[in-house]
Design a protein around this motif. Structure first.
Motif, PDB file in Angstrom:
ATOM      1  N   LYS A  24       0.824  -1.207   0.000  1.00 22.23           N
ATOM      2  CA  LYS A  24       0.000   0.000   0.000  1.00 22.23           C
ATOM      3  C   LYS A  24       0.859   1.260   0.000  1.00 22.23           C
ATOM      4  O   LYS A  24       0.404   2.324  -0.427  1.00 22.23           O
ATOM      5  CB  LYS A  24      -0.928  -0.001   1.213  1.00 22.23           C
ATOM      6  CG  LYS A  24      -2.042  -1.032   1.131  1.00 22.23           C
ATOM      7  CD  LYS A  24      -2.945  -0.961   2.353  1.00 22.23           C
ATOM      8  CE  LYS A  24      -4.077  -1.962   2.251  1.00 22.23           C
ATOM      9  NZ  LYS A  24      -4.972  -1.920   3.445  1.00 22.23           N
ATOM     10  N   GLN A  25       2.100   1.136   0.490  1.00 24.55           N
ATOM     11  CA  GLN A  25       3.033   2.266   0.501  1.00 24.55           C
ATOM     12  C   GLN A  25       3.880   2.308  -0.769  1.00 24.55           C
ATOM     13  O   GLN A  25       4.874   3.029  -0.828  1.00 24.55           O
ATOM     14  CB  GLN A  25       3.949   2.181   1.731  1.00 24.55           C
ATOM     15  CG  GLN A  25       3.218   2.100   3.052  1.00 24.55           C
ATOM     16  CD  GLN A  25       2.295   3.282   3.294  1.00 24.55           C
ATOM     17  OE1 GLN A  25       2.641   4.410   2.955  1.00 24.55           O
ATOM     18  NE2 GLN A  25       1.131   3.034   3.879  1.00 24.55           N
ATOM     19  N   PRO A 105       5.642  -7.015  19.719  1.00 16.73           N
ATOM     20  CA  PRO A 105       4.811  -6.477  18.644  1.00 16.73           C
ATOM     21  C   PRO A 105       5.250  -5.070  18.257  1.00 16.73           C
ATOM     22  O   PRO A 105       5.904  -4.381  19.038  1.00 16.73           O
ATOM     23  CB  PRO A 105       3.413  -6.467  19.259  1.00 16.73           C
ATOM     24  CG  PRO A 105       3.665  -6.301  20.725  1.00 16.73           C
ATOM     25  CD  PRO A 105       4.943  -7.047  21.016  1.00 16.73           C
ATOM     26  N   PHE A 106       4.891  -4.636  17.056  1.00 16.27           N
ATOM     27  CA  PHE A 106       5.342  -3.347  16.558  1.00 16.27           C
ATOM     28  C   PHE A 106       4.201  -2.647  15.831  1.00 16.27           C
ATOM     29  O   PHE A 106       3.228  -3.272  15.400  1.00 16.27           O
ATOM     30  CB  PHE A 106       6.522  -3.532  15.602  1.00 16.27           C
ATOM     31  CG  PHE A 106       6.192  -4.427  14.429  1.00 16.27           C
ATOM     32  CD1 PHE A 106       5.668  -3.916  13.255  1.00 16.27           C
ATOM     33  CD2 PHE A 106       6.393  -5.799  14.523  1.00 16.27           C
ATOM     34  CE1 PHE A 106       5.346  -4.741  12.197  1.00 16.27           C
ATOM     35  CE2 PHE A 106       6.078  -6.637  13.462  1.00 16.27           C
ATOM     36  CZ  PHE A 106       5.553  -6.109  12.300  1.00 16.27           C
ATOM     37  N   SER A 107       4.337  -1.343  15.706  1.00 12.70           N
ATOM     38  CA  SER A 107       3.372  -0.546  14.955  1.00 12.70           C
ATOM     39  C   SER A 107       3.800  -0.489  13.490  1.00 12.70           C
ATOM     40  O   SER A 107       4.963  -0.193  13.206  1.00 12.70           O
ATOM     41  CB  SER A 107       3.304   0.873  15.525  1.00 12.70           C
ATOM     42  OG  SER A 107       2.776   1.779  14.587  1.00 12.70           O
ATOM     43  N   PRO A 108       2.902  -0.781  12.548  1.00 18.17           N
ATOM     44  CA  PRO A 108       3.266  -0.671  11.136  1.00 18.17           C
ATOM     45  C   PRO A 108       3.778   0.720  10.767  1.00 18.17           C
ATOM     46  O   PRO A 108       4.680   0.847   9.933  1.00 18.17           O
ATOM     47  CB  PRO A 108       1.954  -0.997  10.404  1.00 18.17           C
ATOM     48  CG  PRO A 108       1.210  -1.872  11.350  1.00 18.17           C
ATOM     49  CD  PRO A 108       1.542  -1.337  12.714  1.00 18.17           C
ATOM     50  N   LYS A 170       3.828   9.000  -3.477  1.00 15.11           N
ATOM     51  CA  LYS A 170       3.200   8.268  -2.375  1.00 15.11           C
ATOM     52  C   LYS A 170       2.242   9.187  -1.626  1.00 15.11           C
ATOM     53  O   LYS A 170       2.549  10.361  -1.412  1.00 15.11           O
ATOM     54  CB  LYS A 170       4.253   7.731  -1.408  1.00 15.11           C
ATOM     55  CG  LYS A 170       5.207   6.722  -2.032  1.00 15.11           C
ATOM     56  CD  LYS A 170       6.221   6.250  -1.003  1.00 15.11           C
ATOM     57  CE  LYS A 170       7.237   5.312  -1.627  1.00 15.11           C
ATOM     58  NZ  LYS A 170       8.252   4.869  -0.650  1.00 15.11           N
ATOM     59  N   VAL A 171       1.110   8.650  -1.230  1.00 18.20           N
ATOM     60  CA  VAL A 171       0.098   9.427  -0.519  1.00 18.20           C
ATOM     61  C   VAL A 171       0.294   9.260   0.987  1.00 18.20           C
ATOM     62  O   VAL A 171       0.434   8.138   1.477  1.00 18.20           O
ATOM     63  CB  VAL A 171      -1.319   8.978  -0.914  1.00 18.20           C
ATOM     64  CG1 VAL A 171      -2.365   9.769  -0.127  1.00 18.20           C
ATOM     65  CG2 VAL A 171      -1.537   9.149  -2.413  1.00 18.20           C
TER      66      VAL A 171
END
Length: 230
Positions: A24-25, A105-108, A170-171
């Motif tokens: 998506k990126q 865990p991690f944040s995208p 990229k948005v």
């Protein structure tokens, strides 16, 4: 330059989640689930590697050592992405040659910010000139010009333009821009982004670059050389 990222992760759900987010990126994604498949996927010449520690076959550290011993792959940036959070594990990963170390865990969003930072350090050498249609940023001097004429920008406007020009097409939504430009430690309202976008466009308007900073309705903003009627 290609923008393909190799994800080496044996847990399918995590691997697919990261892959979907990066797609998506606008990144290209290559996936590997174990040591040997990671070795095989190096034929695709990834520009950056996200590497888990615990892998079937051999460990991520062993794969990292394999990369560093090979002249063709030694300079590929690697971010360790692992559940091993002990300080000594982090030191081991960085000592082995990892460029960054992120624990699960991690944040995208944090992962993306780390990827972008490592990417800039690896592929945007200090002092390099950014040039898009003769709009030039001297990164060392932090100056902006067009055909030799200086464009006067505030510090925040410069950071915003620099970010856009290093991430064209990229948005990014307001929240992402707030994180990347102002950081997580400073409270700034979402609408502040809109204000700085307007000011930046106004300063670029005399040179015709205001239209490069485009509003994507319902999504955010992007810097693009492709124009369309609103």
């Amino acid at each position: 330059m290609s923008n393909n990222i190799l994800i080496v992760e044996d847990e399918r759900a995590i691997r697919e989640m990261i892959a979907l987010y990066l797609l998506k990126q606008k990144y290209d994604v290559i996936e590997a689930e174990d040591y040997q498949s990671a070795v095989n996927k190096m034929a695709s010449k990834p520009k950056l590697i996200l590497l888990d520690w615990m892998l079937p076959g051999r460990s991520g550290i062993q794969f990292l050592e394999y990369l560093k011993k090979n002249e063709e792959t030694a300079k590929i940036p690697v971010i360790m992405l692992t559940a091993r959070s002990a300080e000594e594990d982090c030191i081991t990963g960085l000592t082995a040659g990892a460029d960054d170390y992120i624990t699960k865990p991690f944040s995208p969003k944090i992962l993306l910010a780390r990827i972008e930072a490592v990417w800039r350090r690896s592929y945007d050498p200090p002092g390099a000139l950014l040039n898009i249609d003769n709009l030039v940023i001297d990164q060392q001097a932090q100056r902006v010009s067009f055909e030799g004429k200086s464009i006067d920008l505030s510090g925040t406007e410069y950071k915003l333009l620099h970010f856009f020009m290093t991430h064209p097409e990229k948005v990014y939504n307001r929240e992402q821009l707030l994180d990347f430009i102002w950081g997580n430690d400073i409270y700034v309202e979402d609408r502040t982004v809109d204000s700085y976008i307007r000011r930046l466009r106004k300063n670029l308007e005399p040179y015709g670059f205001d239209r490069y900073i485009q509003t994507v309705r319902g999504s955010g903003y992007r810097f693009s050389t492709h124009f369309q009627d609103n």
